[in-house]
Design an enzyme around this catalytic site. Structure first.
Site, mmCIF file in Angstrom:
data_model
loop_
_atom_site.group_PDB
_atom_site.id
_atom_site.type_symbol
_atom_site.label_atom_id
_atom_site.label_comp_id
_atom_site.label_asym_id
_atom_site.label_seq_id
_atom_site.Cartn_x
_atom_site.Cartn_y
_atom_site.Cartn_z
ATOM 1 N N HIS A 249 5.659 -1.925 5.099
ATOM 2 C CA HIS A 249 4.550 -2.436 4.067
ATOM 3 C C HIS A 249 5.360 -2.675 2.548
ATOM 4 O O HIS A 249 6.083 -2.088 2.236
ATOM 5 C CB HIS A 249 3.593 -1.382 3.762
ATOM 6 C CG HIS A 249 2.703 -1.492 2.519
ATOM 7 N ND1 HIS A 249 1.859 -2.883 2.357
ATOM 8 C CD2 HIS A 249 2.423 -0.706 1.531
ATOM 9 C CE1 HIS A 249 1.275 -2.610 1.117
ATOM 10 N NE2 HIS A 249 1.532 -1.598 0.615
ATOM 11 N N HIS B 104 5.190 -5.465 -0.962
ATOM 12 C CA HIS B 104 4.418 -6.278 -1.908
ATOM 13 C C HIS B 104 4.996 -7.467 -2.414
ATOM 14 O O HIS B 104 5.405 -7.785 -3.617
ATOM 15 C CB HIS B 104 4.195 -5.359 -3.294
ATOM 16 C CG HIS B 104 3.305 -4.095 -3.121
ATOM 17 N ND1 HIS B 104 3.291 -3.210 -4.335
ATOM 18 C CD2 HIS B 104 2.853 -3.626 -1.904
ATOM 19 C CE1 HIS B 104 2.648 -2.063 -3.845
ATOM 20 N NE2 HIS B 104 2.319 -2.288 -2.421
HETATM 21 P P1 13P Z 1 3.612 5.213 -1.868
HETATM 22 O O1 13P Z 1 4.475 5.474 -2.953
HETATM 23 O O2 13P Z 1 2.680 6.715 -1.490
HETATM 24 O O3 13P Z 1 4.285 4.813 -0.432
HETATM 25 O O4 13P Z 1 2.588 4.258 -1.979
HETATM 26 C C1 13P Z 1 2.983 2.859 -2.405
HETATM 27 C C2 13P Z 1 2.231 1.872 -1.912
HETATM 28 O O5 13P Z 1 2.519 0.494 -1.894
HETATM 29 C C3 13P Z 1 0.818 2.039 -1.563
HETATM 30 O O6 13P Z 1 0.016 1.154 -0.874
HETATM 31 ZN ZN ZN Z 2 1.240 -0.846 -1.299
#
Ligand code: 13P
Ligand code: ZN
Length: 275
Positions: free
Chosen positions: A140, A142
């Site tokens: 995941h 961003h």
């Molecule tokens: P965490 O720090 O809990 O991994 O969360 C980061 C994040 O991107 C949540 O979507």
């Molecule tokens: Zn995130």
């Protein structure tokens, strides 16, 4: 062997650093998980502990009972993983019911696995099944251009897939199944995990509107490369839309069919509509 000497741990750390260097992980943004192979767990057994208490995952993943995962910590920065892996990542085991996990190594200064653990584990459960056990990495991130597109394109799988495919000839070969889009949801819980893992039955990429992207793959290179390819394509699309929203020319459905035949990939007809 020590955990930090294992090749899969080195690969995980390198991927965190590569992602940070792409500017996809501001602050604690993003998370990574790897479903560890039985022989890899065996090789580091000397450092694994069974002392930590079982804690609820927040969802059920019976298909992952007993499995081990290397995951980033919640609130931990990708920037810091390479500097102090044992403080920022951990190995967790799922219990026999698939409802609880315990920390077996890492997070030496305290903490818990990523808040997106429900999404990671539900995606792993789906991918383990549909890939016949081949997929081991859920990532995941961003990335700015993918996120930007979720403000200007309709949040539809077929629109995102077709627009991203058109931006680079290699895209339909790299993600021939297309891209799923999850509308805005509260992150970190079971509901978004259920929605995302439903997408993962069909796709290796799930975009989270106004938030980021999830990718699944067999190994670190393929999964990072998938995120990289999707984000590069999104970057080109952002540039095209900025310069001239009505494209003068593009890759046509006929071109895609020719590409599919030569590269021996199957492109679903639902994405080859005439505009
Ligand atoms: P965490 O720090 O809990 O991994 O969360 C980061 C994040 O991107 C949540 O979507
Ligand atoms: Zn995130």
């Amino acid at each position: 062997m020590k955990v930090l000497e294992a090749e899969f741990v080195k690969g995980f750390i390198r991927m965190c650093d590569d992602g940070f260097n792409q500017n996809w992980h501001e602050r604690n943004g993003g998370n990574l998980s790897y479903r560890v192979k039985a022989e890899e767990i065996e090789s580091i057994k000397e450092e694994l502990s069974e002392a930590s208490p079982w804690q609820p995952i927040g969802t059920g993943v019976p298909g992952l009972a007993g499995e081990y995962f290397l995951v980033t910590g919640s609130g931990k920065y990708f920037r810091n993983v390479i500097l102090d892996p044992a403080a920022n990542i951990c190995i967790v085991q799922v219990d026999a019911s698939g409802k609880n996990y315990r920390i077996c190594w890492g997070l030496i200064n305290g903490g818990r696995p990523t808040s997106e653990l429900p999404s990671h584990l539900m995606n792993h459960e789906v991918k383990k099944q549909v890939s016949g056990g081949k997929h081991r990495v859920i990532y995941h991130a961003h990335p700015a251009n993918i996120i930007a597109l979720t403000f200007v394109l309709p949040l539809e799988d077929k629109v995102f897939t077709r627009e991203l495919w058109e931006m680079a000839t290699e895209c339909p070969v790299v993600f021939p199944d297309g891209v799923g889009v999850v509308g805005w949801m509260v992150p970190g819980g079971r509901d978004i995990a259920v929605a995302t893992s439903a997408m993962m039955k069909k796709y290796d990429v799930a975009v989270w509107a106004h938030h980021g992207c999830f990718c699944s793959g067999e190994d670190f290179d393929l999964t990072f490369g998938l995120m990289h390819t999707v984000e590069k394509s999104a970057e080109i699309l952002v540039k095209v839309l900025s310069v001239r929203p009505d494209k003068l020319q593009t890759i046509s459905p006929r071109n895609f069919r020719d590409l599919a035949a030569d590269f021996k990939v199957t492109l679903p007809e639902e994405f080859l509509f005439e505009k």
